[in-house]
Design a protein around this motif. Structure first.
Motif, PDB file in Angstrom:
ATOM      1  N   LEU A 220       0.763  -1.137   0.023  1.00  0.00           N
ATOM      2  CA  LEU A 220      -0.080  -0.134   0.018  1.00  0.00           C
ATOM      3  C   LEU A 220       0.949   1.198  -0.037  1.00  0.00           C
ATOM      4  O   LEU A 220       0.472   2.364  -0.012  1.00  0.00           O
ATOM      5  N   GLY A 221       2.001   1.271   0.387  1.00  0.00           N
ATOM      6  CA  GLY A 221       2.854   2.355   0.325  1.00  0.00           C
ATOM      7  C   GLY A 221       3.490   2.664   1.696  1.00  0.00           C
ATOM      8  O   GLY A 221       4.017   3.775   1.823  1.00  0.00           O
ATOM      9  N   VAL A 222       3.100   2.147   2.819  1.00  0.00           N
ATOM     10  CA  VAL A 222       3.443   2.501   3.937  1.00  0.00           C
ATOM     11  C   VAL A 222       4.968   2.472   4.249  1.00  0.00           C
ATOM     12  O   VAL A 222       5.627   1.221   3.803  1.00  0.00           O
ATOM     13  N   GLU A 223       5.662   3.454   4.722  1.00  0.00           N
ATOM     14  CA  GLU A 223       7.050   3.457   4.813  1.00  0.00           C
ATOM     15  C   GLU A 223       7.303   3.641   6.434  1.00  0.00           C
ATOM     16  O   GLU A 223       6.479   4.122   7.131  1.00  0.00           O
ATOM     17  N   THR A 224       8.522   3.275   6.823  1.00  0.00           N
ATOM     18  CA  THR A 224       9.229   3.375   8.009  1.00  0.00           C
ATOM     19  C   THR A 224       8.833   5.150   8.288  1.00  0.00           C
ATOM     20  O   THR A 224       9.019   5.850   7.653  1.00  0.00           O
ATOM     21  N   GLY A 225       8.259   5.129   9.651  1.00  0.00           N
ATOM     22  CA  GLY A 225       7.949   6.381  10.226  1.00  0.00           C
ATOM     23  C   GLY A 225       6.773   7.053   9.865  1.00  0.00           C
ATOM     24  O   GLY A 225       5.994   8.011  10.322  1.00  0.00           O
ATOM     25  N   ASP A 226       5.680   6.259   8.746  1.00  0.00           N
ATOM     26  CA  ASP A 226       4.509   6.626   8.532  1.00  0.00           C
ATOM     27  C   ASP A 226       3.523   6.076   9.719  1.00  0.00           C
ATOM     28  O   ASP A 226       3.715   5.335  10.515  1.00  0.00           O
ATOM     29  N   VAL A 227       2.312   6.724   9.749  1.00  0.00           N
ATOM     30  CA  VAL A 227       1.323   6.495  10.960  1.00  0.00           C
ATOM     31  C   VAL A 227       0.364   5.538  10.238  1.00  0.00           C
ATOM     32  O   VAL A 227      -0.369   6.200   9.445  1.00  0.00           O
ATOM     33  N   VAL A 228      -0.034   4.456  10.807  1.00  0.00           N
ATOM     34  CA  VAL A 228      -1.115   3.824  10.322  1.00  0.00           C
ATOM     35  C   VAL A 228      -2.456   3.795  11.375  1.00  0.00           C
ATOM     36  O   VAL A 228      -1.967   3.376  12.656  1.00  0.00           O
ATOM     37  N   THR A 229      -3.324   4.214  11.188  1.00  0.00           N
ATOM     38  CA  THR A 229      -4.616   4.343  12.109  1.00  0.00           C
ATOM     39  C   THR A 229      -5.257   2.931  12.196  1.00  0.00           C
ATOM     40  O   THR A 229      -5.807   2.495  11.109  1.00  0.00           O
ATOM     41  N   CYS A 230      -5.616   2.460  13.473  1.00  0.00           N
ATOM     42  CA  CYS A 230      -6.339   1.171  13.308  1.00  0.00           C
ATOM     43  C   CYS A 230      -7.429   1.707  14.309  1.00  0.00           C
ATOM     44  O   CYS A 230      -7.610   2.358  15.321  1.00  0.00           O
ATOM     45  N   TYR A 231      -8.754   1.083  13.694  1.00  0.00           N
ATOM     46  CA  TYR A 231     -10.018   1.593  14.154  1.00  0.00           C
ATOM     47  C   TYR A 231     -10.726   0.194  14.460  1.00  0.00           C
ATOM     48  O   TYR A 231     -11.730  -0.217  13.340  1.00  0.00           O
ATOM     49  N   LEU A 232     -10.336  -0.734  15.114  1.00  0.00           N
ATOM     50  CA  LEU A 232     -10.806  -1.942  15.360  1.00  0.00           C
ATOM     51  C   LEU A 232     -11.191  -2.399  16.809  1.00  0.00           C
ATOM     52  O   LEU A 232     -10.538  -1.913  17.602  1.00  0.00           O
ATOM     53  N   PRO A 233     -12.283  -3.177  16.805  1.00  0.00           N
ATOM     54  CA  PRO A 233     -12.383  -3.896  18.158  1.00  0.00           C
ATOM     55  C   PRO A 233     -11.529  -4.784  18.484  1.00  0.00           C
ATOM     56  O   PRO A 233     -10.612  -4.857  17.956  1.00  0.00           O
ATOM     57  N   VAL A 234     -11.622  -5.381  19.728  1.00  0.00           N
ATOM     58  CA  VAL A 234     -10.591  -6.326  20.324  1.00  0.00           C
ATOM     59  C   VAL A 234     -10.642  -7.731  19.226  1.00  0.00           C
ATOM     60  O   VAL A 234     -11.368  -8.794  19.819  1.00  0.00           O
ATOM     61  N   ILE A 235      -9.793  -7.634  18.401  1.00  0.00           N
ATOM     62  CA  ILE A 235     -10.182  -8.960  17.428  1.00  0.00           C
ATOM     63  C   ILE A 235      -8.401  -9.165  17.020  1.00  0.00           C
ATOM     64  O   ILE A 235      -7.662  -8.148  17.077  1.00  0.00           O
ATOM     65  N   PRO A 236      -8.242 -10.484  16.768  1.00  0.00           N
ATOM     66  CA  PRO A 236      -6.644 -10.550  16.506  1.00  0.00           C
ATOM     67  C   PRO A 236      -6.072  -9.830  15.517  1.00  0.00           C
ATOM     68  O   PRO A 236      -5.071  -9.343  15.557  1.00  0.00           O
ATOM     69  N   GLU A 237      -6.803  -9.440  14.443  1.00  0.00           N
ATOM     70  CA  GLU A 237      -6.321  -8.706  13.333  1.00  0.00           C
ATOM     71  C   GLU A 237      -5.742  -7.180  13.785  1.00  0.00           C
ATOM     72  O   GLU A 237      -5.017  -6.466  13.346  1.00  0.00           O
ATOM     73  N   LEU A 238      -6.240  -6.926  15.011  1.00  0.00           N
ATOM     74  CA  LEU A 238      -6.034  -5.516  15.532  1.00  0.00           C
ATOM     75  C   LEU A 238      -4.450  -5.814  15.995  1.00  0.00           C
ATOM     76  O   LEU A 238      -3.405  -4.837  15.773  1.00  0.00           O
ATOM     77  N   VAL A 239      -4.190  -6.883  16.663  1.00  0.00           N
ATOM     78  CA  VAL A 239      -2.843  -7.103  17.255  1.00  0.00           C
ATOM     79  C   VAL A 239      -1.680  -7.393  15.950  1.00  0.00           C
ATOM     80  O   VAL A 239      -0.824  -6.924  15.854  1.00  0.00           O
ATOM     81  N   VAL A 240      -2.341  -8.146  14.970  1.00  0.00           N
ATOM     82  CA  VAL A 240      -1.582  -8.406  13.872  1.00  0.00           C
ATOM     83  C   VAL A 240      -1.084  -7.163  13.068  1.00  0.00           C
ATOM     84  O   VAL A 240       0.271  -6.953  12.756  1.00  0.00           O
ATOM     85  N   THR A 241      -1.940  -6.130  13.098  1.00  0.00           N
ATOM     86  CA  THR A 241      -1.713  -4.935  12.330  1.00  0.00           C
ATOM     87  C   THR A 241      -0.587  -4.060  13.086  1.00  0.00           C
ATOM     88  O   THR A 241       0.326  -3.479  12.508  1.00  0.00           O
TER      89      THR A 241
END
Ligand code: WTA
Length: 633
Positions: free
Chosen positions: A122-143
Motif C-alpha cells: 500500500l506504500g506504508v514506509e518507515t515512520g508513517d502512521v497507520v491508524t487502526c479502528y478495530l474492536p478487540v480482534i486478533p487482526e488488531l494485534v496483527v496490524t
C-alpha cells in the motif's frame, strides 16, 4: 490537606510462601535493592537486541534510554520465540458472540509477515502512521505488530469512538492509512463500523487509504471500490516474509492519545527500546508473567493498558495472551469467571472500577466457577478501597492469591508504583512502593517534598525507560538532577514508602475547611455494608457542600437506614467535618470507556452546569436518571 488516612501496619498481608518460591522476582533476587542502573540493565536483558546497548543511559545529561541499542519490537514479540515455542499459543481470542480463535506463535508470525508485506504494497514506509479502528480482534494485534515490523507507527483508536474523534486523530497524526472493519458485535447486535470510518475519512483534508477486515458473518456492509479487503491483501502475500526493520531504541514505536477523563485528549509517543524493556520488565516482575502462562488483561487494546499488558509485555515474554471482545456481563454476569475457568487463566489484570462492579454483582458469580488456576490478580486505573481489594482476593483469588494495585499512566508507558508480589507485603488500599529503579516523592505546590503521612502531588523524580518521547526530551533539556515529572494525582507516602492514592487533583473535594481526595471519602462510604460503588463531588451551587453518589449492591435503591449508616460511618472514620450535602442513590456511576468514573460530569450535574465534552462516556443512558434523582435531593 488533612483528614487523609493510610492503611496501618496491622493491615499488612504477606504473600504466601508458595507464591514467593515460584515468583519471577523474589527477595533473593539481586535486583530488588539494586541501583536503578542495574535494574534497567536487567530489564534490557529480557529483550533480544540486534545491537545490545552499552548502558541504560548515556554518561552525559541526555535522557535517551538504551541510546546505542537497536532492535525490532515485532521480532522480540514473535521471531525470537519460534525456535523453542512456535507451537505455543500466542493469542487465545474469544469474540462477543462466543466464537473462539487460537493463534500459535508460528501462526501469528506468518500473519504479521503477510500483513507487513500488504502494508508495504500500500506504500506504508518507515515512520508513517497507520491508524487502526478495530474492536478487540486478533487482526488488531496483527496490524500493530506488522507496523512495528516495518518501523511504521500504529495509532489505535477505540472502536466505540465517533467519526469526529477518529477524524481528529487521523488529522492530528496526518495518518494516510486506516485499518478498520465492516462491523462488529456489541451486546448481541451488529454495529456498522465502516460507515463511521468512512465519514471520518471523508472529513479530513488528506487522503486516507482504507483497509477493511471482514468481521461480520454476512456481507451486510457494502464495500466500495476504494476499500481494500484485509483478507484479499494478505492472500496476495501468502507465506511472504518481511525482514524486521532495525530500529534505534529511541525511535518511536507508536502514538496513542490519553483517555480524556478530564478534558482534551493529548498525543503521547512511545519509544521502541525503552518502552518495550519497561513493559517486559514490569510484566515479568509485577504481573509475574511466565512463558507458560495464560495472561488475561481485561481491557481494550486501544488503551495504554491494552498496548502494554495485552500485547507487548505478554508477547515479548512468550506467554499466551487472552483477548476478549465482549462485555463483562454478557450474556450473564458470570462471563468473566467463565472465561477464567475455560482458559485456565494464570494472571488476571483488570480495572479497579471493574472489580467494584464484580463486587456489586455479587460473589455467587465467581463462586460458581473453578478459579483455582489464578495465581495473581492485578488492578489499575483508579484508587482501590480496602474493602473491594479484600473482596477480590477472597472471592476471586480464593483467599491467598497476591493482589497488585499498579499505578501508572499513558505517559509513563508502564507500571511505576506497585508491590512486587514475590517480595513485598501488601497493604490493601495502598498501591505500594515505587518499583526498584523508580524514584518518587510527594511534593507540595512549591515542589518541596512533604513529610511522610502528609498529602501532596505524586512526582516521579528521575527518568524511567517507559517515559514518553516528550518527557524524555523535557528531561534531556533540563539538568537531570533537577528534573522531575509532576502528576496531577494526589497521594500520601507512609513511613514504609507505600503510596496511597487519593484521586486526581481536579477531583479534590472540600468539605467544611478540609480538602479530601475523593478516594478517601469514597473508600469510607464503600466500607459500609450494602454499598458497592461511590463517587463524591463538590457541589458549588449547593453552598460548596459535597454530594455523595452511591450505588448499592445488586443495584437496589438505598433507604434512610443505609443513608444514616453511611453518614455515621464516614464521620466516625474521617471526623465530624466529613459531612455530605446529600447522599444520592443511583443505579450506576457514569464511567469512561476505559472504566474511570467521570466525576467531572457528576459535578456538572450537581451544579446544573453544561457537561462539556462527554464523548468518552461509556454509559450516557444513565445521565437522565442521575439528573432526575439529583434534582429531587
Ligand atoms: C489513575 C492508565 C490510583 C491516576 C494506566 C493516573 C490510578 C491515571 C492507578 C492514568 C492506581 C491509574 N491507583 N490511581 N493503581 N492507576 N490511576 O493514562 O489518576 O488512562 O494518573 O493510564 O489513572 O490513566 P491512564
Amino acid at each position: 490537606m488533612s483528614g487523609e488516612h493510610t492503611p496501618g501496619r496491622r493491615d499488612t498481608v504477606s504473600p504466601p510462601a508458595s507464591f514467593v518460591e515460584q515468583a519471577n522476582v523474589s527477595p533473593s533476587n539481586s535486583v530488588v535493592d539494586a541501583e536503578s542502573h542495574a535494574v534497567w540493565e536487567r530489564a534490557a536483558e529480557l529483550l533480544t537486541w540486534e545491537t545490545p546497548p552499552d548502558q541504560p543511559l548515556p554518561d552525559d545529561d541526555t535522557v535517551e534510554w538504551y541510546a546505542d541499542g537497536t532492535l525490532n519490537a515485532a521480532a522480540n514479540c514473535l521471531d525470537r520465540h519460534l525456535e523453542t515455542r512456535k507451537n505455543r499459543v500466542a493469542i487465545r481470542w474469544e469474540g462477543a458472540d462466543g466464537d473462539t480463535r487460537l493463534y500459535t506463535y508460528l501462526d501469528l508470525h506468518r500473519e504479521v509477515n503477510e500483513a507487513a508485506a500488504a502494508l508495504r504494497e500500500l506504500g506504508v514506509e518507515t515512520g508513517d502512521v497507520v491508524t487502526c479502528y478495530l474492536p478487540v480482534i486478533p487482526e488488531l494485534v496483527v496490524t500493530m505488530l506488522a507496523c512495528a515490523r516495518i518501523g511504521a507507527l500504529h495509532n489505535v483508536v477505540f472502536a466505540g469512538f465517533s467519526a469526529d474523534e477518529l477524524a481528529t486523530r487521523l488529522d492530528r497524526t496526518e495518518s494516510g492509512y486506516l485499518v478498520t472493519c465492516d462491523g462488529y458485535y456489541r451486546r448481541g447486535s451488529a454495529v456498522n463500523q465502516l460507515t463511521t470510518a468512512d465519514t471520518a475519512r471523508m472529513s479530513v483534508d488528506h487522503d486516507v487509504e482504507p483497509v477493511v477486515v471482514g468481521r461480520l458473518d454476512d456481507d451486510a456492509v457494502y464495500l466500495g471500490e476504494e476499500h481494500r479487503r484485509y483478507e484479499t491483501l494478505l492472500d496476495a502475500h501468502r507465506n511472504e516474509t518481511v525482514e524486521p526493520v532495525s530500529r534505534a531504541a529511541t525511535d518511536p514505536l507508536f502514538v496513542i492519545y490519553t483517555s480524556g477523563t478530564t478534558g482534551e485528549p493529548s498525543r503521547v509517543t512511545h519509544t521502541t527500546g525503552g518502552y518495550l524493556a519497561h513493559v517486559a520488565w514490569t510484566g515479568h516482575s509485577v504481573l509475574d508473567i511466565k512463558p507458560d502462562d495464560t495472561h488475561w488483561c481485561a481491557a481494550d487494546v486501544a488503551w495504554i493498558t491494552g498496548h502494554s499488558y495485552m500485547v507487548y509485555a505478554p508477547l515479548a515474554l512468550g506467554a499466551t495472551t487472552l483477548l476478549y471482545e465482549g462485555a463483562p456481563d454478557q450474556p450473564e454476569k458470570d462471563r468473566m469467571w467463565q472465561l477464567v475457568e475455560r482458559h485456565r487463566v494464570d494472571t488476571f489484570y483488570t480495572a479497579s472500577t471493574a472489580v467494584r462492579a464484580f463486587m456489586k454483582w455479587g460473589e455467587t458469580h465467581p463462586e460458581s466457577h473453578n478459579l483455582s488456576s489464578l495465581r495473581l490478580l492485578g488492578m489499575v486505573g483508579e484508587p482501590i478501597d480496602p474493602r473491594t481489594w479484600n473482596w477480590h482476593r477472597n472471592h476471586v483469588g480464593g483467599g491467598d492469591t497476591p493482589v497488585v494495585d499498579t499505578w501508572w499512566q499513558t505517559e509513563t508507558g508502564g507500571i511505576l508504583v506497585s508491590t512486587l508480589p514475590g517480595v513485598d507485603d501488601m497493604k490493601p488500599g495502598s498501591a505500594g512502593p515505587a518499583l526498584p529503579g523508580v524514584d518518587i516523592a510527594v511534593i507540595d505546590e512549591e515542589g518541596e517534598p512533604v513529610a511522610p503521612g502528609e498529602s501532596g502531588y505524586l512526582a516521579v523524580t528521575s527518568p524511567w525507560p517507559g517515559m514518553s518521547q516528550s518527557l524524555a526530551a523535557e528531561a534531556s533539556g533540563a539538568n537531570a538532577d533537577d528534573w522531575y515529572y509532576v502528576t496531577s494525582d494526589r497521594a500520601v507516602i507512609d513511613e514504609d514508602g507505600y503510596v496511597t492514592f487519593l484521586g486526581r487533583e481536579d477531583d479534590t473535594v472540600t468539605v467544611g475547611n478540609t480538602a479530601f481526595g475523593p478516594a478517601t471519602l469514597e473508600s469510607a462510604i464503600i466500607d459500609v455494608n450494602g454499598v458497592a460503588e461511590a463517587a463524591v463531588v463538590e457541589a458549588n451551587e449547593r453552598g460548596g457542600t459535597a454530594l455523595a453518589y452511591v450505588c448499592t449492591k445488586h443495584g437496589k435503591s438505598g433507604d434512610e437506614q443505609l443513608r444514616d449508616r453511611i453518614e455515621h460511618h464516614v464521620s466516625e472514620r474521617l471526623g465530624p467535618t466529613a459531612r455530605f450535602g446529600a447522599i444520592v442513590f443511583i443505579p450506576e456511576l457514569p464511567k469512561t470507556h476505559s472504566g474511570k468514573i467521570m466525576r467531572r460530569l457528576l459535578g456538572a450535574i450537581a451544579d446544573g452546569d453544561s457537561y462539556g465534552d462527554t464523548s468518552a462516556l461509556r454509559n450516557p443512558e444513565t445521565v437522565g436518571e442521575i439528573e432526575t434523582v439529583t434534582r429531587d435531593e
